[in-house]
Design an enzyme around this catalytic site. Sequence first.
Site, short mmCIF file in Angstrom:
data_model
loop_
_atom_site.label_atom_id
_atom_site.label_comp_id
_atom_site.label_asym_id
_atom_site.label_seq_id
_atom_site.Cartn_x
_atom_site.Cartn_y
_atom_site.Cartn_z
N GLU B 203 56.14 45.79 47.27
CA GLU B 203 56.31 47.20 47.65
C GLU B 203 55.27 47.68 48.65
O GLU B 203 55.59 48.41 49.60
CB GLU B 203 56.26 48.10 46.40
CG GLU B 203 57.48 47.98 45.50
CD GLU B 203 57.41 46.82 44.53
OE1 GLU B 203 56.37 46.12 44.50
OE2 GLU B 203 58.37 46.59 43.78
N HIS B 272 58.11 52.10 32.96
CA HIS B 272 59.31 52.29 33.78
C HIS B 272 59.90 53.69 33.66
O HIS B 272 61.05 53.91 33.98
CB HIS B 272 60.39 51.27 33.37
CG HIS B 272 60.12 49.90 33.88
ND1 HIS B 272 59.08 49.14 33.43
CD2 HIS B 272 60.75 49.14 34.81
CE1 HIS B 272 59.08 47.96 34.05
NE2 HIS B 272 60.08 47.95 34.90
#
Lengths: 357, 469
Positions: B203, B272
């Site tokens: 990322e 998450h």
Amino acid sequence: MNLYPEQGVRRVPSSKVKKEKSKPDGAKLRSVSNSAPEPSVEEMKKLYGDMLLIRRFEEKAGQLYGMGLIGGFCHLYIGQEAVVTGIQSMQEKQDTVVTTYRDHAHMLACGMDARGIMAELTGRIDGYSRGKGGSMHMFSLEQNFFGGHGIVGASTAIGTGLGFAHKYKGDNGVAVAYMGDGAANQGQVAECYNMAALWSLPVLFVIENNKYGMGTSVARSSAGQLYRRGEGYGIPGEQVDGQDVFVVQAAAKQALDYVRSGGGPYILEVMTYRYRGHSMSDPAKYRSKEEVDDYKQHQDPLIRLRGKMTEEAGVAEEDLKVIEKKIRDIVNDAAQFAQDSAQPAAYELWTDVLVEA
Amino acid sequence: MTIQILMPALSPTMTEGNLAKWLKKEGDSVKAGDILAEIETDKATMEVEAVDEGILGKILVPAGAQNIAVNTPIAVLLGEGEKLDDRTPSPASANAPAPPPSGRGKQGEALQGEGVQSENRDILYAQGAIIEPPPFDEAAFADTKPMTVREALQSAMAEEMRRDERVYLMGEEVAEYQGAYKVSQGLLQEFGSKRVIDTPITEHGFAGLAVGSAMNGLKPIVEFMTFNFAMQAMDHIINSAAKTLYMAGGKLGCPIVFRGPNGAAARVGAQHSQCYASWYAHVPGLKVVAPWSAADARGLMKAAIRDPNPVVVLENEIMYGQTFDAPVDEDFVIPIGRAKIEREGKDVTIVAFSIMVGKALEAAKKLAEEGIDAEVINLRTIRPLDRHTILESVRKTNRIVTVEEGWPFAGVGSEIASLCMEHAFDDLDAPVLRVCAADVPLPYAANLEALALPQAEHIAAAARKVCYK
């Protein structure tokens, strides 16, 4: 006068393009400068002027900093002039450049105006960023210069993106992404080596190894050889003497040709040295005076070039004096301009946060 | 031309130092770069280099002198053939005051420290102007059809990619896999691998790469598989994308979209399940939108792609499969910065965004049965916040409840509470209440997860409380 232990070039060729095996460390290696075409006197004068401009500009910036006219961080490039000058001289017009916070020299080499750079350093409205960026943050779309970035390692990812856009647009451009030896250890550098190689992006990664990431020497921070860090990705790497502008030029030419012809990324580790501290407020106590003096006396890129010009190419002292006078005038003019320019108006605080649609 | 050499500063905070020693003496010729002297403070030593060439005419401050103020003349440099004249200042005493800096600009604007510029620095203005949101006639887009939020996002991206060659999509699993949540379904087939690009799981690297490509003329859409993973890329989103325009004095911008699911899904645990709305909304230079319905998703995605600035699009995984009527017009672009009143009411305002809009509407339905008429505002944009619409509503209802899936501390609700106190203090009949996630990492157990996240009943309870019922 060969005090530089790694004089010449060491390289790791891409297994894709060359079959020869990478040479072990310490092997005697050829010097690229021997294989490069002899530069003309005019070319040498141009290089000398370009390098001298950087030297004098940085000295002046240091002086203005000392007078309190430049604030914050100010990272000087003195000692490293041959690196950016040599590489930029081999680039094509459509190529793009991005670098770190030690960026004044890269902007000068790109052809950005000394006045605008100095006025940014003094935080004035005529600076490249209207006084809002400072020493580390200037940009010029006209000269394809995409910044000065203050976060160590960021320039490699942005540079990889510049290369991605070159390929996407098909403009035959190469992105030159500079980083320091300290940045070479950042995780995003490895991420970008991977993507650049995976997608065969036209990116020349340049590691300016000036031996210290702030106060920590490369030996204390980095395992292995920085120019070999691309081996696992199939990226050729090369280590060259950055204190000899002709060596840098030859290596840059070869690297840029390789990248431009579709070979994918390339890593050029250029061995150099900064005479000043990491930034103006760094007294640089982590290295000996003898080490600094050795570079200044024996490996100074300007003295080397000047010597070659007068001793080998027969350039007259008077001709060099003319260049030196011209450069001094440019720098003095820039310094005066940077002091005369107004501070940004108060309303500038609120502008340029967003592009108004 | 005689040149005064001044006592330099080692750092912006240094005011005085000692002159340790001179390395040149009077009468020596000096070249640029020569070291003239060494100065020191309690922290550091620095060499004073000559910037100009000439002859060291007079040393004004002797070696060993202490506490010399910055900018005090320490020596005089003479040009070729010059002599020292009488106007040269006399040697400075140890505590001589420094001359004022010569850096006053042409317009005579005050330098730093010479007084605060109060003009344009109104305390409330600095937090953002209360202006009417950009105009938008949503009713004009009457041609609608039912679609899922997923289809709305996909169709918006596809249409914008057809419209502008510079737009490309990059992210993990966006191409061959058709999107981890199938939002990019079919895009690889239509636009090819040049414009729909699977990335490695990096990322930080690909966000930075996309930023660089935006600077060099492209318009990337970066998909994060979830915004939790964008924390790896935070530096490039903030430092490289959001700040560049300002740092460049407007010369170089970064037109880019960062998008992906935000907030809690279902039973995926703490790492998450986080809402990043207040994180991104904190940053000047970013725009932040959070669609709820399919119409929101279509109109805001198109607005984000067409915007010349970095835009963060906070989607929601649970919403992807929900169906709404949405306009099909290719130019259905919802202006960023304009909220939507989903339900008009007169007793209490409920402000929500993303998945919480649905819960707020559910709460409003319950409240209506009890005789409380709630107005529900769907923010659509978090930054720039539509302050005008919120304040207009509060002035009507005199009561407000904010709802978000994020944590309470420094959340979007905190910002709205401040807004109401600063601009509608006299209109409030009750304190502003915030309904947020519990101030804990999100638990996995089904019962605990339900307790941690705002539910319609929590919202209704808060509304009753501000209505004193």
